[in-house]
Motif scaffolding. Structure first.
Motif, PDB file in Angstrom:
ATOM      1  N   GLY A   1       0.797  -1.298  -0.275  1.00 22.34           N
ATOM      2  CA  GLY A   1      -0.007  -0.069   0.000  1.00 22.34           C
ATOM      3  C   GLY A   1       0.900   1.246   0.002  1.00 22.34           C
TER       4      GLY A   1
ATOM      5  N   GLU B   1       0.768   5.588   1.460  1.00 15.52           N
ATOM      6  CA  GLU B   1      -0.234   6.182   2.315  1.00 15.52           C
ATOM      7  C   GLU B   1       0.331   7.716   1.966  1.00 15.52           C
ATOM      8  OE1 GLU B   1      -0.795   5.532   6.893  1.00 15.52           O
ATOM      9  OE2 GLU B   1       1.220   6.517   6.589  1.00 15.52           O
TER      10      GLU B   1
ATOM     11  N   ASP C   1      -3.935   2.656   1.850  1.00 16.84           N
ATOM     12  CA  ASP C   1      -4.693   2.195   0.616  1.00 16.84           C
ATOM     13  C   ASP C   1      -3.908   0.763   0.368  1.00 16.84           C
ATOM     14  OD1 ASP C   1      -5.244   1.318  -1.941  1.00 16.84           O
ATOM     15  OD2 ASP C   1      -6.734   2.942  -1.573  1.00 16.84           O
ATOM     16  N   GLN C   2      -4.842  -0.266   0.492  1.00 15.31           N
ATOM     17  CA  GLN C   2      -4.197  -1.650   0.447  1.00 15.31           C
ATOM     18  C   GLN C   2      -4.153  -2.091  -1.158  1.00 15.31           C
ATOM     19  OE1 GLN C   2      -2.138  -2.868   2.585  1.00 15.31           O
ATOM     20  NE2 GLN C   2      -2.733  -1.505   4.423  1.00 15.31           N
ATOM     21  N   GLY C   3      -4.424  -0.998  -2.168  1.00 12.57           N
ATOM     22  CA  GLY C   3      -4.762  -1.384  -3.399  1.00 12.57           C
ATOM     23  C   GLY C   3      -6.402  -1.445  -3.384  1.00 12.57           C
TER      24      GLY C   3
ATOM     25  N   ARG D   1     -10.907   4.489  -2.802  1.00 13.14           N
ATOM     26  CA  ARG D   1     -10.430   5.588  -2.172  1.00 13.14           C
ATOM     27  C   ARG D   1     -10.766   7.089  -2.614  1.00 13.14           C
ATOM     28  NH1 ARG D   1      -9.101   5.973   1.977  1.00 13.14           N
ATOM     29  NH2 ARG D   1      -7.548   7.584   1.649  1.00 13.14           N
TER      30      ARG D   1
ATOM     31  N   GLY E   1      -4.226  10.337  -2.019  1.00 14.27           N
ATOM     32  CA  GLY E   1      -2.987  10.368  -2.333  1.00 14.27           C
ATOM     33  C   GLY E   1      -2.746  11.880  -2.924  1.00 14.27           C
TER      34      GLY E   1
ATOM     35  N   ARG F   1      -4.143   3.053  -8.921  1.00 17.78           N
ATOM     36  CA  ARG F   1      -5.453   2.915  -8.515  1.00 17.78           C
ATOM     37  C   ARG F   1      -5.644   3.515  -7.169  1.00 17.78           C
ATOM     38  NH1 ARG F   1      -5.304  -3.130  -8.842  1.00 17.78           N
ATOM     39  NH2 ARG F   1      -4.809  -3.010  -6.800  1.00 17.78           N
ATOM     40  N   HIS F   2      -4.698   3.815  -6.395  1.00 17.38           N
ATOM     41  CA  HIS F   2      -4.728   4.461  -4.884  1.00 17.38           C
ATOM     42  C   HIS F   2      -5.045   5.962  -5.660  1.00 17.38           C
ATOM     43  CE1 HIS F   2      -3.665   6.021  -1.021  1.00 17.38           C
ATOM     44  NE2 HIS F   2      -2.783   6.842  -1.893  1.00 17.38           N
TER      45      HIS F   2
END
Ligand SMILES: Cc1cc2nc3c(=O)[nH]c(=O)nc-3n(C[C@H](O)[C@H](O)[C@H](O)COP(=O)(O)OP(=O)(O)OC[C@H]3O[C@@H](n4cnc5c(N)ncnc54)[C@H](O)[C@@H]3O)c2cc1C
Length: 421
Positions: free
Chosen positions: A127, A129, A139-141, A145, A149, A183-184
């Motif tokens: 992830g 942060e 965020d773990q993928g 969200r 970011g 993705r995050h």
């Protein structure tokens, strides 16, 4: 300034090499445990990609790369075939260009050497942060969200499931098509399946019959057929066609004239290939193509492939519109390469674009003044250029994908049956 790069594929290593060369503190993390034990065939680097590479790595590495690369100018111009192996025409002359093809493993190995002990293998990032007062957006993928970011003046962090987080001034996601970082940043997926499944392999030219050797020649070619079927056959010869005549520097994986082929089929038709690998996958393909009217001899290049080289993968593509790429405000987490502009291999420009992204980011960082705001502005300028670059390669790559898929319609099938094609 400390930069952490997530992903040590082509773009991440190119960036890591450039940052290290310019004296930045850098750490590149990749989940692979060995850069040479990875998939991949050949990578095409055009003049722009090579000039970006010269900005990133020392001249002696460029010389080793060219001594290990197959020069396009030594190859005959590309051919276009139909499914019966009949010649339809030729592409432009290649004599004037400086483009090269190089084994992906060779390129990655050279870049890893340039990154040296700043490359950390066997490290899967779980992830990222964002920094600043609003930290807490881990965020773990995940996909929800909603654009995390962005903003945040504090230092972002990179997370690992099995190790302590690492803090940086800038985090760059170079983690490829299924990028967790992009993705995050986008708050959701940034590309989607392009509708084609590719199966690739390598076949020594010497393993083909004399007739097929003669037909295919010392050139690359593309054949398209009905119902979403196509076969690209690329010619690679880093020894006979070396871009730089310096055998003592050569480190190519490919040591003789070789065809790197890519069979492409519309995704719906590829269900029968699911779960197959190696020899099973290789042996299943010709049947699929014969059902679509391909002549047996055109499939010899598949049938005679080294089974260990045969692998299937799904094409992914981001939007061709520049404005859709990197859809986030600039911040201290960014991304480059396939993470932003995932491109089907049909353009042969994905790696080159990732290398050019890396050189551009390095330039913008070098031009930036001191402080967090200057850094974010530099990232913003970099992302603007990357959107244009990404759109250009995606437009080219998708042109061939659409051509192949256009032949997958009921009208096309009817024309085929009626012999109208
Ligand atoms: C195995 C493989 C084979 C390929 N073969 C070809 C080919 O034959 N021809 C061609 O034109 N293109 C090929 N490509 C694609 C081509 O390399 C890329 O399009 C291009 O290099 C863009 O580079 P990139 O750095 O953006 O992504 P990539 O080169 O794909 O690199 C992404 C890297 O990120 C790493 N990574 C992903 N997620 C994480 C994570 N969570 N933590 C740590 N590391 C992570 C991956 O291990 C990978 O090394 C291949 C890519 C891969 C990964």
């Amino acid at each position: 300034m400390r930069v952490v790069v997530v992903g040590g594929g082509i773009g991440g290593l190119a960036l890591g090499a450039g940052l290290r060369r310019r004296g930045y503190e850098v750490a590149v993390f990749d989940r692979d445990t060995d850069v040479a034990h990875t998939g991949g065939y050949h990578i095409t680097l055009d003049e722009r990609a090579q000039s970006a590479l010269r900005e990133l790595v020392e001249p002696h590495l460029v010389r080793r790369l060219l001594a290990s690369a197959s020069a396009l100018r030594h190859r005959d111009r590309d051919a276009f075939w139909d499914r019966r192996g009949r010649l339809l025409g030729f592409g432009p002359e290649l004599g004037g260009g400086a483009g090269v093809d190089v084994d992906r493993i060779t390129l990655r190995t050279l870049l890893a050497e340039a990154v040296g002990d700043d490359l950390h293998l066997g490290r899967t990032v779980s992830g990222v942060e964002r920094g600043g007062a609003d930290r807490g957006g881990v965020d773990q993928g995940g996909l929800d969200r909603g654009g995390a970011g962005r903003g945040g003046d504090g230092a972002p962090r990179v997370l690992f499931a099995d190790a302590a987080p690492v803090t940086a001034d800038l985090v760059v996601g170079a983690d490829g098509t299924h990028s967790l970082v992009a993705r995050h940043l986008a708050g959701g997926p940034v590309n989607s399946p392009a509708g084609i499944v590719g199966v690739s392999g390598r076949t020594a030219r010497g393993d083909l019959s004399a007739g097929e050797r003669r037909r295919l020649g010392l050139r690359s070619g593309l054949a398209t057929g009905p119902r979403g079927s196509a076969l690209y056959v690329g010619f690679l010869d880093p020894v006979g066609n070396a871009a730089l005549d310096a055998p003592e520097l050569r480190m190519s994986r490919t040591t003789g004239p070789t065809y790197i082929w890519g069979a492409m089929v519309a995704e719906a038709a590829a269900a029968c290939l699911r779960g197959l690998r190696g020899a099973e996958l290789r042996d299943a393909l010709p049947g699929l193509f014969r059902e679509r009217g391909w002549a047996g001899h055109t499939l010899e290049v598949i049938a005679r492939a080294d089974p260990d080289s045969v692998a299937a993968y799904r094409f992914h593509a981001a939007s061709t519109r520049a404005g859709d790429l990197a859809p986030w405000p600039a911040g201290r987490i960014t991304a480059l390469g396939d993470a932003v502009h995932a491109t089907p291999p049909t353009a042969g420009m994905g790696a080159g674009a990732a290398i050019r992204d890396a050189a551009a980011l390095l330039r913008h960082l070098g031009d930036a003044g001191e402080g967090g705001t200057a850094l974010v502005e530099a990232v913003g300028r970099f992302e603007a250029g990357m959107r244009r670059r990404g759109s250009e390669v995606l437009t080219l790559g998708m042109r061939t994908v659409r051509l192949i898929l256009a032949a997958d319609s009921p009208v096309d099938a009817a024309a085929e049956v009626g012999g109208l094609r």
